[in-house]
Design an enzyme around this catalytic site. Sequence first.
Site, PDB file in Angstrom:
ATOM      1  N   GLU A  42       0.839  -1.212   0.000  1.00 18.28           N
ATOM      2  CA  GLU A  42       0.000   0.000   0.000  1.00 18.28           C
ATOM      3  C   GLU A  42       0.867   1.252   0.000  1.00 18.28           C
ATOM      4  O   GLU A  42       0.540   2.252  -0.636  1.00 18.28           O
ATOM      5  CB  GLU A  42      -0.935  -0.013   1.214  1.00 18.28           C
ATOM      6  CG  GLU A  42      -2.089  -1.000   1.082  1.00 18.28           C
ATOM      7  CD  GLU A  42      -2.957  -1.050   2.329  1.00 18.28           C
ATOM      8  OE1 GLU A  42      -4.190  -1.076   2.191  1.00 18.28           O
ATOM      9  OE2 GLU A  42      -2.397  -1.072   3.457  1.00 18.28           O
TER      10      GLU A  42
ATOM     11  N   ASP B  32       8.600   1.312  11.097  1.00 15.65           N
ATOM     12  CA  ASP B  32       7.750   0.265  11.677  1.00 15.65           C
ATOM     13  C   ASP B  32       8.309  -0.169  13.039  1.00 15.65           C
ATOM     14  O   ASP B  32       8.831  -1.283  13.201  1.00 15.65           O
ATOM     15  CB  ASP B  32       7.675  -0.926  10.704  1.00 15.65           C
ATOM     16  CG  ASP B  32       6.797  -2.058  11.226  1.00 15.65           C
ATOM     17  OD1 ASP B  32       5.981  -1.803  12.139  1.00 15.65           O
ATOM     18  OD2 ASP B  32       6.944  -3.194  10.732  1.00 15.65           O
TER      19      ASP B  32
ATOM     20  N   SER C 239       6.826  -0.955  15.728  1.00 23.20           N
ATOM     21  CA  SER C 239       6.081  -2.058  16.356  1.00 23.20           C
ATOM     22  C   SER C 239       6.419  -3.401  15.715  1.00 23.20           C
ATOM     23  O   SER C 239       6.004  -4.453  16.206  1.00 23.20           O
ATOM     24  CB  SER C 239       4.577  -1.814  16.251  1.00 23.20           C
ATOM     25  OG  SER C 239       4.185  -1.812  14.883  1.00 23.20           O
TER      26      SER C 239
ATOM     27  N   SER D 149       5.299  -4.743  13.095  1.00 25.96           N
ATOM     28  CA  SER D 149       4.074  -5.469  12.721  1.00 25.96           C
ATOM     29  C   SER D 149       4.001  -5.724  11.220  1.00 25.96           C
ATOM     30  O   SER D 149       3.091  -6.403  10.748  1.00 25.96           O
ATOM     31  CB  SER D 149       2.845  -4.660  13.146  1.00 25.96           C
ATOM     32  OG  SER D 149       2.822  -3.421  12.449  1.00 25.96           O
TER      33      SER D 149
ATOM     34  N   HIS E 129     -15.465  43.085 -16.058  1.00 21.50           N
ATOM     35  CA  HIS E 129     -16.183  43.312 -17.314  1.00 21.50           C
ATOM     36  C   HIS E 129     -17.388  42.374 -17.377  1.00 21.50           C
ATOM     37  O   HIS E 129     -17.283  41.197 -17.038  1.00 21.50           O
ATOM     38  CB  HIS E 129     -15.245  43.038 -18.499  1.00 21.50           C
ATOM     39  CG  HIS E 129     -15.915  43.045 -19.836  1.00 21.50           C
ATOM     40  ND1 HIS E 129     -16.051  41.917 -20.624  1.00 21.50           N
ATOM     41  CD2 HIS E 129     -16.502  44.049 -20.536  1.00 21.50           C
ATOM     42  CE1 HIS E 129     -16.670  42.229 -21.745  1.00 21.50           C
ATOM     43  NE2 HIS E 129     -16.962  43.513 -21.719  1.00 21.50           N
ATOM     44  N   ASN E 130     -18.543  42.906 -17.818  1.00 19.75           N
ATOM     45  CA  ASN E 130     -19.764  42.081 -17.934  1.00 19.75           C
ATOM     46  C   ASN E 130     -19.896  41.139 -16.735  1.00 19.75           C
ATOM     47  O   ASN E 130     -19.995  39.925 -16.880  1.00 19.75           O
ATOM     48  CB  ASN E 130     -19.754  41.277 -19.243  1.00 19.75           C
ATOM     49  CG  ASN E 130     -20.000  42.162 -20.453  1.00 19.75           C
ATOM     50  OD1 ASN E 130     -20.253  43.364 -20.325  1.00 19.75           O
ATOM     51  ND2 ASN E 130     -19.924  41.597 -21.642  1.00 19.75           N
TER      52      ASN E 130
ATOM     53  N   GLU F  42     -19.752  45.854 -13.714  1.00 13.01           N
ATOM     54  CA  GLU F  42     -20.486  46.368 -14.872  1.00 13.01           C
ATOM     55  C   GLU F  42     -21.907  45.815 -14.890  1.00 13.01           C
ATOM     56  O   GLU F  42     -22.131  44.642 -14.604  1.00 13.01           O
ATOM     57  CB  GLU F  42     -19.768  45.974 -16.166  1.00 13.01           C
ATOM     58  CG  GLU F  42     -20.416  46.601 -17.404  1.00 13.01           C
ATOM     59  CD  GLU F  42     -19.642  46.309 -18.684  1.00 13.01           C
ATOM     60  OE1 GLU F  42     -19.927  46.976 -19.688  1.00 13.01           O
ATOM     61  OE2 GLU F  42     -18.772  45.422 -18.686  1.00 13.01           O
TER      62      GLU F  42
ATOM     63  N   ASP G  37     -25.135  45.829 -17.533  1.00 15.43           N
ATOM     64  CA  ASP G  37     -25.786  46.128 -18.818  1.00 15.43           C
ATOM     65  C   ASP G  37     -27.298  46.043 -18.613  1.00 15.43           C
ATOM     66  O   ASP G  37     -27.816  44.944 -18.387  1.00 15.43           O
ATOM     67  CB  ASP G  37     -25.383  45.093 -19.878  1.00 15.43           C
ATOM     68  CG  ASP G  37     -24.105  45.481 -20.591  1.00 15.43           C
ATOM     69  OD1 ASP G  37     -23.813  46.671 -20.647  1.00 15.43           O
ATOM     70  OD2 ASP G  37     -23.407  44.580 -21.082  1.00 15.43           O
TER      71      ASP G  37
ATOM     72  N   HIS H 217     -26.354  40.436 -21.693  1.00 12.89           N
ATOM     73  CA  HIS H 217     -25.498  40.934 -22.761  1.00 12.89           C
ATOM     74  C   HIS H 217     -26.377  41.122 -24.000  1.00 12.89           C
ATOM     75  O   HIS H 217     -26.740  40.140 -24.651  1.00 12.89           O
ATOM     76  CB  HIS H 217     -24.358  39.948 -23.026  1.00 12.89           C
ATOM     77  CG  HIS H 217     -23.224  40.557 -23.785  1.00 12.89           C
ATOM     78  ND1 HIS H 217     -22.238  39.811 -24.385  1.00 12.89           N
ATOM     79  CD2 HIS H 217     -22.908  41.849 -24.042  1.00 12.89           C
ATOM     80  CE1 HIS H 217     -21.374  40.614 -24.977  1.00 12.89           C
ATOM     81  NE2 HIS H 217     -21.758  41.854 -24.779  1.00 12.89           N
TER      82      HIS H 217
ATOM     83  N   GLU I 127     -24.328  50.451 -18.081  1.00 14.72           N
ATOM     84  CA  GLU I 127     -24.513  50.525 -19.535  1.00 14.72           C
ATOM     85  C   GLU I 127     -26.028  50.538 -19.737  1.00 14.72           C
ATOM     86  O   GLU I 127     -26.678  49.494 -19.702  1.00 14.72           O
ATOM     87  CB  GLU I 127     -23.861  49.322 -20.225  1.00 14.72           C
ATOM     88  CG  GLU I 127     -22.360  49.224 -20.013  1.00 14.72           C
ATOM     89  CD  GLU I 127     -21.590  50.321 -20.710  1.00 14.72           C
ATOM     90  OE1 GLU I 127     -22.198  51.003 -21.567  1.00 14.72           O
ATOM     91  OE2 GLU I 127     -20.409  50.516 -20.411  1.00 14.72           O
TER      92      GLU I 127
END
Length: 755
Positions: A158, A183, A185, A187, A305-306, A335, A337, A350, A384
């Site tokens: 693993e 390790d 322990s 094990s 923008h937008n 902005e 619109d 838009h 706008e």
Amino acid sequence: MLSMLQDRLCTDQDLLMMQEGTTMRKVRSKSWKKLRHFRLQNDGMTVWHMRQPGGSAKPSFSISDVETVRKGHDSELLRSLAEDFPLEQGFTVVFHGRRSNLDVVASSAEEAQVWMQGLQLLVDLVTSMDQQERLDQWLSDWFQRGDKNQDGRMSFQEVQRLLHLMNVEMDQDYAFSLFQAADTSQSGTLEGEEFVQFYKALTKRTEVQELFENFSADGQKLTLLEFVDFLREDQKEVGHAPDLALELIDRYEPSASGKLRHVLSMDGFLNYLCSRDGAIFNPDCLPIYQDMTRPLSHYFINSSHNTYLVGDQLCGQSSVEGYIRALKRGCRCVEVDVWDGPNGEPIVYHGHTLTSRILFKDVLAAVAQYAFQTSDYPVILSLENHCSWEQQQSMARHLTEILGEQLLSTALDTPLPTELPSPEDLRGKILVKGKKLTLEEELEDKEEAESVLETGQGSELETNCHSEIEAPQNRKGKKKSKPILCPDLSALVVYLQSVSFHSFTHSKENYHFYEMSSFSESKARNLIKDAGNEFVQHNAWQLSRVYPSGLRTDSSNYNPQELWNAGCQMVAMNMQTAGLEMDICDGLFHQNGGCGYVLKPEFLRDTRSSFHPERPISPLKAQTLLVQVISGQQLPKVNENKEKSIVDPLVKVEIFGVRADTTRQETSYVENNGFNPYWGQTLCFRVLVPELAMVRFVVKDYNWKSRHDFIGQYTLPWTCMQQGYRHIHLLSRDGTSLHPASIFVYICILEGVES
């Protein structure tokens, strides 16, 4: 903190119910509403979902990705479904960056409350984690991923799989020797603390150990005097090094005895180097540190923008979420619109495209709620206006009623002003930018509107407020009649009056400080090329807004740097689109408290400046930057799905500034190592105008077939760089943290340009 998290997972009723799992409805649109079984994993850090209880589970999101949790009433989507579900049963998970929100509807208000309270509790716990706790959590996440059979321990097989997941290519015998050493322990597996020891052996920083030993007489600790020497000589912390050394030891030395004796162990030294104090971004530049009492024209202003669009410019979705996200990231100019909508209600979208529509009043409600959550400094609404007289009246009414005291509707009480007010003067105020009538026009328009309204043609009266468009022609070539502007709306425009630009001479002779013009990116570029110095002088007293070309239908961005070089304050960006251009924008506005205002260099604030962005000359102080790219740490995979692919990282350093300073260099690549690559290469840059330079560090995965694949980046202003040995904490393409991914560098800035 992790023990606190584990305690909560075992005792908090909300978290216990979330670990059992709940079937709720995931909602994407009015037509997409599907049942999913959500469950908080036992680590308390990830939520998984499945189509039905007992089915195959998929990760839904990590708690560290969550910014906040909103109730159903605050969700634009859930409000639109109020007839289908009670809003009390809904909630929204809001993520960092540009990831779409997750809207969920529970089967009862009580269930929704459990998840809202539980998620917010976990988000608050993660947010308050310190550096070590975040690293512990990161390790815990990896342990969970590596422990394939979820038995709480990891076999060597693993571990080998985990090393590939973590971007490590390692000799099998060496990996096994580290595994056996950890390790304790005996094990044959690694459990919690054993895995931590294995990780520490894996990540031993020999380059930091060597640096530590260069200054430590006994190789075990740095005395106060030794640490002061390091801070002065290498970190260039001149003037206050002794006080700073005491402060840093107290902050980063893990042992109580070390703190008492004012010494720094190797662990404490590494803690400091990996901390905010050891980062490349100067902590002094993080809070508001600049003079905020100058006129607005003296600042770069974070602009969108937008703003209503969260996708492309032709078919994208319009959403109030665009405004919320922009304002929360420190944007100060958004902005709007506005067009005529049904039932007398103005709408935002838009125009002449297939983008969806939202109500103007809903946009204002979002702005009112979020305008000052991130920054107290003024927000600009760039209107706008394409509406008829009647709907302009509705706009004016909504602005006044919804924004209330936040709206600046009258000039500040200052005698005979000759310049714009400052961000400090306008704290907590929302300003409207748009067209404004003169007194004569106001009387004329009122008479004309009344006569038109009497004949029932009011809906045909539209105003086009794009400042570049004057008396547009209709298809037969005849000029349209002058657009009508409603006086109620005109009256709300105080300091930011939109006017058409003719020439710099015309502006100087005919316009006032409270008037401003907008420029397309191509127009602004041409002006910089043809009259760069005049543009700089113009921008010292008047505001300029630059917006992206209409050809950018995919919502791509231009590089804002070349516009900032001429002193343009409001360089509007498509904030929904990540990439190099937004990295530069975010990098500039990260400083000064992220308040959205950055003071321009002095030579861009002088109306008699001799500076020309295309031909910069003295008295500017040139500098040389030396960057030694030393090593990388825990770089993420480019493709998470390819378990066995390991990155071949290289580092590219890019400078953006005036044209003569814009350049890039890169290191060679390190083969098959994204975990702890070592480069040890020095790059050199000579810069004429450091005050305007931005520095971008990009880590890429070498690919001879393409232009290399993006891994992470970090961008900051030259003036905010700390010298010395520094860690650069990488950000994703979306601007979110890739913790603990970083690169370790040595930075040295020399005055003058070396030959």
